[in-house]
Design a protein around this motif. Structure first.
Motif, PDB file in Angstrom:
ATOM      1  N   VAL A  27       0.819  -1.262   0.070  1.00 54.69           N
ATOM      2  CA  VAL A  27       0.008  -0.033  -0.020  1.00 54.69           C
ATOM      3  C   VAL A  27       0.824   1.467   0.092  1.00 54.69           C
ATOM      4  O   VAL A  27       0.793   2.152  -0.478  1.00 54.69           O
ATOM      5  N   ALA A  28       2.161   1.217   0.699  1.00 54.77           N
ATOM      6  CA  ALA A  28       2.775   2.319   0.749  1.00 54.77           C
ATOM      7  C   ALA A  28       3.597   2.545  -0.614  1.00 54.77           C
ATOM      8  O   ALA A  28       3.520   3.693  -1.119  1.00 54.77           O
ATOM      9  N   LEU A  29       3.889   1.733  -1.407  1.00 54.84           N
ATOM     10  CA  LEU A  29       4.292   1.520  -2.822  1.00 54.84           C
ATOM     11  C   LEU A  29       3.348   2.372  -3.730  1.00 54.84           C
ATOM     12  O   LEU A  29       3.638   3.015  -4.474  1.00 54.84           O
ATOM     13  N   ILE A  30       2.165   1.802  -3.489  1.00 48.91           N
ATOM     14  CA  ILE A  30       0.929   2.185  -4.269  1.00 48.91           C
ATOM     15  C   ILE A  30       0.723   3.850  -3.963  1.00 48.91           C
ATOM     16  O   ILE A  30       0.517   4.387  -5.061  1.00 48.91           O
ATOM     17  N   GLN A  31       0.714   4.166  -2.812  1.00 44.62           N
ATOM     18  CA  GLN A  31       0.665   5.671  -2.459  1.00 44.62           C
ATOM     19  C   GLN A  31       1.748   6.373  -2.826  1.00 44.62           C
ATOM     20  O   GLN A  31       1.573   7.500  -3.308  1.00 44.62           O
ATOM     21  N   ARG A  32       2.966   5.928  -2.868  1.00 46.66           N
ATOM     22  CA  ARG A  32       4.099   6.882  -3.399  1.00 46.66           C
ATOM     23  C   ARG A  32       3.842   6.788  -4.997  1.00 46.66           C
ATOM     24  O   ARG A  32       4.052   8.081  -5.483  1.00 46.66           O
ATOM     25  N   PHE A  33       3.387   5.820  -5.637  1.00 50.24           N
ATOM     26  CA  PHE A  33       3.081   5.935  -7.078  1.00 50.24           C
ATOM     27  C   PHE A  33       2.063   7.074  -7.325  1.00 50.24           C
ATOM     28  O   PHE A  33       2.211   8.110  -8.186  1.00 50.24           O
TER      29      PHE A  33
END
Length: 262
Positions: A27-33
């Motif tokens: 979820v953190a990676l998705i939010q960063r994207f």
């Protein structure tokens, strides 16, 4: 044998924590994207970004709650229920069984903190961020070496170390208090109200620990002892170690002499 117990405990609890860690990082990676997306082109993705923010907060709340539940459940289910018949037939001391639960519980908390830091880096770190951190350490480390040559600097490092130790001991004390409270609920007289007995024992013992700690600090003031932060932290850590040992031995004694499996 202790190593095998720890390995088994990590395997059993890892089924809960590892997927949760993976979900948080994903979820953190998705939010960063989504945070990097262009608003003019990815309007709907930025709306989704608000959802991932909420999801990330929810996952961290779930991590805290699940950590507490697993700490209670693994001790309760593995040692105080039907599984206890098998665990207590193993050629290992009761102390080793308790130490296994305690070490694994504390390790997962440390790993959770590491996952939290990695999540922060994933969300906010940039090339400039790492450059600034590197520059900060290049300045900070030489200054710390100079400070350590001074008495005041060594005292500052001692305070930081004592504070970190206090945080660590506080959680171990919390875990052992849970174990002792659950063990108290196993007395035959509490057979019909084990959960209530454990719950009451937790608050009574916790209140007693806080009272003893407070009275010790207050008594030091009345005797004229200079209670600077360094001395206060040191005394608090010594008392925490004493409480941990006493509660650990109390749990061991109850499981050895008064165990009443469900």
């Amino acid at each position: 044998m202790l190593g095998k117990l720890i390995k088994y405990e990590f395997k059993a609890t890892g089924r809960t924590f590892l997927p949760l860690y993976g979900a948080i990082l994903l979820v953190a990676l998705i939010q960063r994207f989504l945070g990097r997306s262009n608003k003019g082109v990815f309007e709907e993705l930025n709306t989704l970004g608000n959802f991932t923010n909420l999801a990330l907060v929810g996952l961290f709340i779930a991590l805290v709650v699940i950590t507490l539940i697993v700490t209670i459940q693994r001790f309760q289910k593995n040692l105080l229920s039907d599984e206890g018949y098998l665990m207590f037939t193993l050629p290992v001391k009761i102390r080793s069984l308790i130490i296994t639960k305690m070490l694994v519980a504390v390790t997962w908390v440390i790993l959770s903190g590491i996952v939290g830091m990695i999540t922060f880096i994933v969300l906010f770190a940039t090339g400039e961020f790492f450059a600034e951190v590197g520059q900060m350490f290049s300045i900070l480390i030489p200054r710390m070496m100079i400070m350590l040559q001074d008495e005041a600097g060594r005292m500052g490092l001692f305070v930081i170390t004592q504070f970190a130790l206090a945080t660590f001991l506080m959680y171990i004390q919390f875990v052992v208090l849970i174990y002792l409270s659950l063990a108290i609920g196993q007395f035959p007289s509490f057979q019909k109200h084990r959960t209530a007995a454990s719950f009451i024992a937790f608050f009574v013992i916790n209140t007693a620990i806080n009272w003893i700690t407070g009275m010790t600090m207050l008594g030091s003031l009345y005797t004229g002892v200079n209670m600077d932060p360094t001395r206060s932290l040191f005394i608090a850590n010594i008392m925490a170690i004493v409480f941990i040992v006493v509660m650990f031995e109390g749990t061991t004694y109850i499981l050895k002499k008064h165990l009443n499996l469900e």
